[in-house]
Design a protein around this motif. Structure first.
Motif, mmCIF file in Angstrom:
data_model
loop_
_atom_site.group_PDB
_atom_site.id
_atom_site.type_symbol
_atom_site.label_atom_id
_atom_site.label_comp_id
_atom_site.label_asym_id
_atom_site.label_seq_id
_atom_site.Cartn_x
_atom_site.Cartn_y
_atom_site.Cartn_z
ATOM 1 N N VAL A 137 80.750 -6.202 54.371
ATOM 2 C CA VAL A 137 79.467 -5.686 54.864
ATOM 3 C C VAL A 137 78.471 -5.768 53.713
ATOM 4 C CG1 VAL A 137 78.243 -3.669 55.748
ATOM 5 C CG2 VAL A 137 80.585 -4.146 56.497
ATOM 6 N N TYR A 178 75.511 2.449 57.157
ATOM 7 C CA TYR A 178 76.683 1.636 57.454
ATOM 8 C C TYR A 178 77.868 2.588 57.609
ATOM 9 C CZ TYR A 178 73.341 -1.465 55.128
ATOM 10 O OH TYR A 178 72.194 -2.125 54.758
ATOM 11 N N LEU A 216 81.595 -1.996 62.739
ATOM 12 C CA LEU A 216 80.558 -1.414 61.894
ATOM 13 C C LEU A 216 79.499 -0.787 62.779
ATOM 14 C CD1 LEU A 216 79.112 -1.020 59.105
ATOM 15 C CD2 LEU A 216 77.909 -3.164 59.609
ATOM 16 N N LEU A 219 76.535 -8.306 58.459
ATOM 17 C CA LEU A 219 77.894 -8.870 58.389
ATOM 18 C C LEU A 219 78.038 -10.010 59.386
ATOM 19 C CD1 LEU A 219 80.413 -6.546 60.289
ATOM 20 C CD2 LEU A 219 77.986 -6.748 60.809
#
Length: 421
Positions: free
Chosen positions: A303, A336, A372, A266
């Motif tokens: 993401v 993730y 994240l 990201l």
């Protein structure tokens, strides 16, 4: 009586030289017979014009084999074999880390003790097998001595032709090849073949070298050429070293067999927490491992998948909130965490491509704010994503392409010849 003398006179005159020969004949016969008898009575002498690797001729001794017992010390082993207390103590004192570290003697390792004859109470030599290659020879005859001996190691060229019927492991073994070859193949084809999704009748043909010692396998040394076949599709891999310390496996087009990962999944503002096995959790306050990297970013930031792969799971992950796990190949898996939501169509079993949006930054689960938590596993073990070596996806250098083409043609011809047998 005169006639009786005639033969004698005639004999003397006509055959006097022959008489001398006849008189000497027993000498010739005696010498010849004696010489022949001597030859027959002598056993062929063994030619021992060089010192054997162990430093002595094993056939001159009575060999007794055994293994080190559990909890047995070096001195205890010597005593059990009949070595006197003073000699055992002195030999243990002579040992050093460079020759033989008595602390590293392992239960179950083999040894061979050599005695002068069946009535000898103490061995003249003891050969301890450190491993498949290395031996330590202890001499007790005449004087005490220690020496290290290494058995020769050679690389043997091999060929494997494996058709999948049950599992790659079983089929590799049935084909007469070591399953260790699977590890080499999984590394080479990690980015093009899903080793967890092999199908019946998939086929691997491989030209490789393996290191052997005394006919026993030590390791798979090098894969020179390989071909993976599924239906009518063939994926070739040829070893060609550019000399730059990078990728050494290519397809017939000169393309790297390895695909590059993205640097990050990201666009982030900053790294708010790094990989650590002893991090104080910002919410619970407990010190525990954090085997990932936290990327601080606004809620809703897209993401993306770090690389091509298959979604293993997409759902609630407890403290990790909304979590996605992607298996990229038989080596790498990425995770993730804390996503606000998943992208449309993302669910377990779905194939995703590198750079494809899979979700959006959030703060679900145990979290203090939008970020994240990104994780990477290599062969099932967590690794630091910031230190992960991203495989090069650059093709072979243009000036080396003709050389690669030549190597490929030679290897392909060899593979086709071996496959025809």
């Amino acid at each position: 009586m005169r006639p009786a003398r005639f033969p004698i006179i005639a004999f003397r005159r006509a055959t006097f030289p022959a008489l001398i020969l006849l008189a000497m004949l027993p000498l010739f016969i005696g010498c010849g017979g004696s010489h022949k008898q001597a030859e027959n009575s002598q056993e062929p002498a063994a030619v021992k014009d060089s010192i054997p690797p162990l430093g002595f001729f094993t056939e001159d001794y009575l060999e007794k084999r055994g293994t080190v017992k559990s909890g047995e010390t070096f001195s205890g082993l010597l005593t059990r074999l009949g070595v006197g207390a003073s000699a055992a103590y002195e030999m243990a004192r002579m040992c050093s880390d460079s020759l033989f570290d008595v602390r590293r003697m392992r239960a179950g390792n083999s040894y061979r003790a050599y005695y002068r004859d069946s009535i000898a109470t103490a061995p003249s030599f003891l050969v301890y097998e450190n491993n498949l290659v290395d031996r330590t020879v202890f001499r007790f005859a005449d004087s005490l001595d220690i020496r290290k001996v290494s058995r020769p190691v050679e690389t043997v060229r091999k060929y494997a032709d494996v058709v999948i019927s049950s599992s790659l492991w079983n089929d590799m073994t049935s084909a007469g090849s070591s399953p260790l070859l699977i590890l080499k193949l999984s590394d080479i084809y990690a980015w093009t073949v899903d080793f967890f999704g092999l199908q019946k009748d998939d086929r691997f043909r491989v030209i490789y070298g393996q290191r052997e010692c005394g006919g026993e396998l030590m390791s798979i040394d090098t894969v020179y050429f390989a071909c993976f076949t599924r239906d009518s599709t063939q994926l070739y891999a040829v070893m060609f070293d550019q000399g730059d310390g990078g990728n050494i496996y290519w397809n017939e087009k000169g393309e790297s067999m390895r695909k590059a990962f993205l640097k990050a999944p990201l666009e982030f503002r900053r790294i708010s927490s790094k990989f650590s096995y002893a991090r104080k959790h910002p919410v619970t306050g407990k010190v525990r491992p954090h085997t990932g990297v936290d990327y601080a970013a606004p809620a809703g930031t897209p993401v993306v998948a770090l690389g091509d792969g298959t979604v293993l799971s997409a759902g609630w992950g407890g403290g990790g909130g909304n979590t996605i796990k992607i298996r990229h190949n038989s080596v790498y898996t990425t995770g993730y965490l804390h996503l606000s939501r998943f992208a449309k169509g993302i669910r377990a079993g779905v194939r995703v491509q590198q750079g494809q949006v899979i979700g959006y930054v959030g703060s679900t689960g145990t979290s203090t704010g939008p970020h994240l938590d990104f994780r990477v596993w290599k062969n099932g073990q967590p690794i630091n994503p910031l230190k992960m070596e991203s495989p090069s996806a650059e093709p072979v250098r243009p000036e080396l392409k003709p050389a690669l083409d030549s190597v490929f043609r030679v290897r392909l011809s060899e593979l086709q010849t071996l496959s025809s047998f």
